[in-house]
Scaffold this motif. Structure first.
Motif, PDB file in Angstrom:
ATOM      1  N   ILE A 208      -4.512  -3.764  12.170  1.00  0.00           N
ATOM      2  CA  ILE A 208      -4.099  -2.404  11.820  1.00  0.00           C
ATOM      3  C   ILE A 208      -5.236  -1.415  12.077  1.00  0.00           C
ATOM      4  N   MET A 209      -6.461  -1.857  11.800  1.00  0.00           N
ATOM      5  CA  MET A 209      -7.613  -0.998  12.024  1.00  0.00           C
ATOM      6  C   MET A 209      -8.862  -1.836  12.251  1.00  0.00           C
ATOM      7  N   ALA A 210      -9.925  -1.201  12.714  1.00  0.00           N
ATOM      8  CA  ALA A 210     -11.175  -1.904  12.994  1.00  0.00           C
ATOM      9  C   ALA A 210     -11.805  -2.400  11.701  1.00  0.00           C
ATOM     10  N   GLN A 211     -12.707  -3.386  11.831  1.00  0.00           N
ATOM     11  CA  GLN A 211     -13.325  -4.013  10.669  1.00  0.00           C
ATOM     12  C   GLN A 211     -14.000  -2.997   9.741  1.00  0.00           C
ATOM     13  N   GLY A 212     -14.765  -2.087  10.331  1.00  0.00           N
ATOM     14  CA  GLY A 212     -15.480  -1.116   9.510  1.00  0.00           C
ATOM     15  C   GLY A 212     -14.555  -0.231   8.710  1.00  0.00           C
ATOM     16  N   TRP A 213     -13.512   0.320   9.377  1.00  0.00           N
ATOM     17  CA  TRP A 213     -12.566   1.195   8.690  1.00  0.00           C
ATOM     18  C   TRP A 213     -11.725   0.429   7.687  1.00  0.00           C
ATOM     19  N   SER A 214     -11.456  -0.843   7.952  1.00  0.00           N
ATOM     20  CA  SER A 214     -10.664  -1.635   7.012  1.00  0.00           C
ATOM     21  C   SER A 214     -11.416  -1.831   5.698  1.00  0.00           C
ATOM     22  N   ILE A 215     -12.743  -1.999   5.789  1.00  0.00           N
ATOM     23  CA  ILE A 215     -13.550  -2.153   4.580  1.00  0.00           C
ATOM     24  C   ILE A 215     -13.564  -0.858   3.776  1.00  0.00           C
ATOM     25  N   VAL A 216     -13.744   0.261   4.478  1.00  0.00           N
ATOM     26  CA  VAL A 216     -13.750   1.564   3.807  1.00  0.00           C
ATOM     27  C   VAL A 216     -12.409   1.828   3.133  1.00  0.00           C
ATOM     28  N   THR A 217     -11.313   1.624   3.883  1.00  0.00           N
ATOM     29  CA  THR A 217      -9.971   1.894   3.359  1.00  0.00           C
ATOM     30  C   THR A 217      -9.611   0.952   2.215  1.00  0.00           C
ATOM     31  N   ALA A 218      -9.932  -0.330   2.383  1.00  0.00           N
ATOM     32  CA  ALA A 218      -9.620  -1.312   1.342  1.00  0.00           C
ATOM     33  C   ALA A 218     -10.377  -0.996   0.055  1.00  0.00           C
ATOM     34  N   THR A 219     -11.612  -0.571   0.184  1.00  0.00           N
ATOM     35  CA  THR A 219     -12.414  -0.222  -0.988  1.00  0.00           C
ATOM     36  C   THR A 219     -11.816   0.970  -1.726  1.00  0.00           C
ATOM     37  N   LEU A 220     -11.469   2.011  -0.980  1.00  0.00           N
ATOM     38  CA  LEU A 220     -10.894   3.210  -1.584  1.00  0.00           C
ATOM     39  C   LEU A 220      -9.539   2.924  -2.227  1.00  0.00           C
ATOM     40  N   LEU A 221      -8.660   2.221  -1.509  1.00  0.00           N
ATOM     41  CA  LEU A 221      -7.328   1.934  -2.028  1.00  0.00           C
ATOM     42  C   LEU A 221      -7.376   1.098  -3.304  1.00  0.00           C
ATOM     43  N   SER A 222      -8.172   0.040  -3.273  1.00  0.00           N
ATOM     44  CA  SER A 222      -8.261  -0.834  -4.440  1.00  0.00           C
ATOM     45  C   SER A 222      -8.844  -0.103  -5.643  1.00  0.00           C
ATOM     46  N   ALA A 223      -9.859   0.749  -5.409  1.00  0.00           N
ATOM     47  CA  ALA A 223     -10.472   1.509  -6.501  1.00  0.00           C
ATOM     48  C   ALA A 223      -9.473   2.491  -7.100  1.00  0.00           C
ATOM     49  N   ILE A 224      -8.705   3.180  -6.239  1.00  0.00           N
ATOM     50  CA  ILE A 224      -7.717   4.156  -6.712  1.00  0.00           C
ATOM     51  C   ILE A 224      -6.614   3.465  -7.517  1.00  0.00           C
ATOM     52  N   ILE A 225      -6.102   2.349  -6.992  1.00  0.00           N
ATOM     53  CA  ILE A 225      -5.025   1.630  -7.668  1.00  0.00           C
ATOM     54  C   ILE A 225      -5.481   1.104  -9.027  1.00  0.00           C
ATOM     55  N   ILE A 226      -6.681   0.532  -9.083  1.00  0.00           N
ATOM     56  CA  ILE A 226      -7.192  -0.009 -10.346  1.00  0.00           C
ATOM     57  C   ILE A 226      -7.404   1.105 -11.363  1.00  0.00           C
ATOM     58  N   GLU A 227      -7.917   2.240 -10.921  1.00  0.00           N
ATOM     59  CA  GLU A 227      -8.148   3.361 -11.841  1.00  0.00           C
ATOM     60  C   GLU A 227      -6.828   3.940 -12.353  1.00  0.00           C
ATOM     61  N   ILE A 228      -5.816   4.035 -11.482  1.00  0.00           N
ATOM     62  CA  ILE A 228      -4.504   4.508 -11.915  1.00  0.00           C
ATOM     63  C   ILE A 228      -3.917   3.559 -12.953  1.00  0.00           C
ATOM     64  N   ALA A 229      -4.040   2.263 -12.695  1.00  0.00           N
ATOM     65  CA  ALA A 229      -3.546   1.260 -13.646  1.00  0.00           C
ATOM     66  C   ALA A 229      -4.279   1.362 -14.978  1.00  0.00           C
ATOM     67  N   GLU A 230      -5.590   1.630 -14.919  1.00  0.00           N
ATOM     68  CA  GLU A 230      -6.390   1.753 -16.137  1.00  0.00           C
ATOM     69  C   GLU A 230      -5.963   2.976 -16.947  1.00  0.00           C
ATOM     70  N   VAL A 231      -5.711   4.090 -16.255  1.00  0.00           N
ATOM     71  CA  VAL A 231      -5.268   5.316 -16.936  1.00  0.00           C
ATOM     72  C   VAL A 231      -3.903   5.112 -17.586  1.00  0.00           C
ATOM     73  N   MET A 232      -2.980   4.481 -16.853  1.00  0.00           N
ATOM     74  CA  MET A 232      -1.641   4.230 -17.388  1.00  0.00           C
ATOM     75  C   MET A 232      -1.695   3.291 -18.589  1.00  0.00           C
ATOM     76  N   LYS A 233      -2.572   2.299 -18.520  1.00  0.00           N
ATOM     77  CA  LYS A 233      -2.727   1.359 -19.625  1.00  0.00           C
ATOM     78  C   LYS A 233      -3.249   2.064 -20.872  1.00  0.00           C
ATOM     79  N   THR A 234      -4.244   2.932 -20.678  1.00  0.00           N
ATOM     80  CA  THR A 234      -4.803   3.681 -21.802  1.00  0.00           C
ATOM     81  C   THR A 234      -3.774   4.626 -22.406  1.00  0.00           C
ATOM     82  N   ARG A 235      -2.982   5.280 -21.533  1.00  0.00           N
ATOM     83  CA  ARG A 235      -1.962   6.214 -22.002  1.00  0.00           C
ATOM     84  C   ARG A 235      -0.878   5.489 -22.794  1.00  0.00           C
ATOM     85  N   ASN A 236      -0.418   4.339 -22.296  1.00  0.00           N
ATOM     86  CA  ASN A 236       0.611   3.569 -22.990  1.00  0.00           C
ATOM     87  C   ASN A 236       0.112   3.062 -24.334  1.00  0.00           C
ATOM     88  N   ARG A 237      -1.175   2.684 -24.367  1.00  0.00           N
ATOM     89  CA  ARG A 237      -1.763   2.212 -25.608  1.00  0.00           C
ATOM     90  C   ARG A 237      -1.807   3.333 -26.633  1.00  0.00           C
TER      91      ARG A 237
END
Length: 243
Positions: A208-237
């Motif tokens: 889908i993309m070159a190795q360098g861009w895949s690392i950058v994109t994967a890092t950003l996506l995973s960080a965003i998803i985890i933070e959204i999940a953390e916010v939703m978890k805190t809000r539900n709590r």
């Protein structure tokens, strides 16, 4: 008054050096290994030492070696190391509140030397930290990192060629060594690492993309998803507690 100020800064500088000795010793094996791996990754001793001089960030330099080995472009390397070092904004902002008032240039100058280790020492010190103390603390850490990086490269150059080529495995071992302690402390880090690995595998194996861009994109996506999940978890709590 001027003499008293100079004497005080000199005393603080010596205290900073004394506090930084343990950091300098701790950097010895990590910087040595970096220099060794830099040699096996194809960097010259000048490039290795220069990287340590201008970057002075262990995790970022190790990641850079991996990206260089993949033939990644400059822009991807810069973006990846920027993401990895975003925490330095928070560390600098926190330490600024603990620092004594001084000229902005002096603070900018010694802020370059802030690492996880020097921040920990400065942040846990009682009272305010002075410019002299920070300069002494950072100087020991900085010199240790740069010098041992160069020595590591020289040692790598003296190793047999077959051993140099096999040292690439040590780079992945180092990443695992850096990751495991954090994974033990936080489940969040485990999910972040796994999700990042999954995204990177999808992007690279699917071409889908070159190795360098895949690392950058994967890092950003995973960080965003985890933070959204953390916010939703805190809000539900919070909503559950209100009930």
């Amino acid at each position: 008054m001027a003499d008293l100020a100079i004497d005080r800064e000199s005393s603080e500088f010596k205290k900073g050096i004394h506090a930084g000795i343990s950091i300098g010793i701790g950097y010895f094996p990590i910087a040595l290994t970096f220099g060794l791996l830099a040699k096996t990754s194809g960097l010259s001793i000048y490039e290795t030492v220069f990287m340590s001089i201008i970057v002075f960030a262990g995790a970022s330099q190790y990641i850079s070696l991996s990206l260089i080995a993949y033939g990644t472009g400059i822009l991807e390397i810069i973006l990846t190391t920027f993401i990895v070092n975003i925490r330095h904004f928070l560390m600098s902002a926190t330490l600024n509140e603990k620092s004594e008032e001084d000229h902005l240039f002096n603070k900018i100058f010694y802020s370059f030397g802030i690492t996880d280790e020097t921040f920990s020492v400065a942040a846990t010190r009682e009272g305010k930290v002075s410019t002299g103390f920070m300069l002494g603390l950072n100087s020991v850490a900085y010199v240790s990192w740069v010098v041992w990086s160069g020595i590591g490269h020289l040692i790598g150059a003296s190793l047999p060629q077959t051993l140099q080529e096999s040292m690439g495995v040590a780079l992945y071992a180092m990443f695992i060594g850096l990751l495991v302690p954090s994974m033990k402390k936080s489940v969040k880090v485990i999910f972040l690492a796994v999700l990042g690995a999954v995204f990177n595998s999808i992007f690279t194996l699917g071409n889908i993309m070159a190795q360098g861009w895949s690392i950058v994109t994967a890092t950003l996506l995973s960080a965003i998803i985890i933070e959204i999940a953390e916010v939703m978890k805190t809000r539900n709590r919070g909503e559950h507690d209100e009930e």
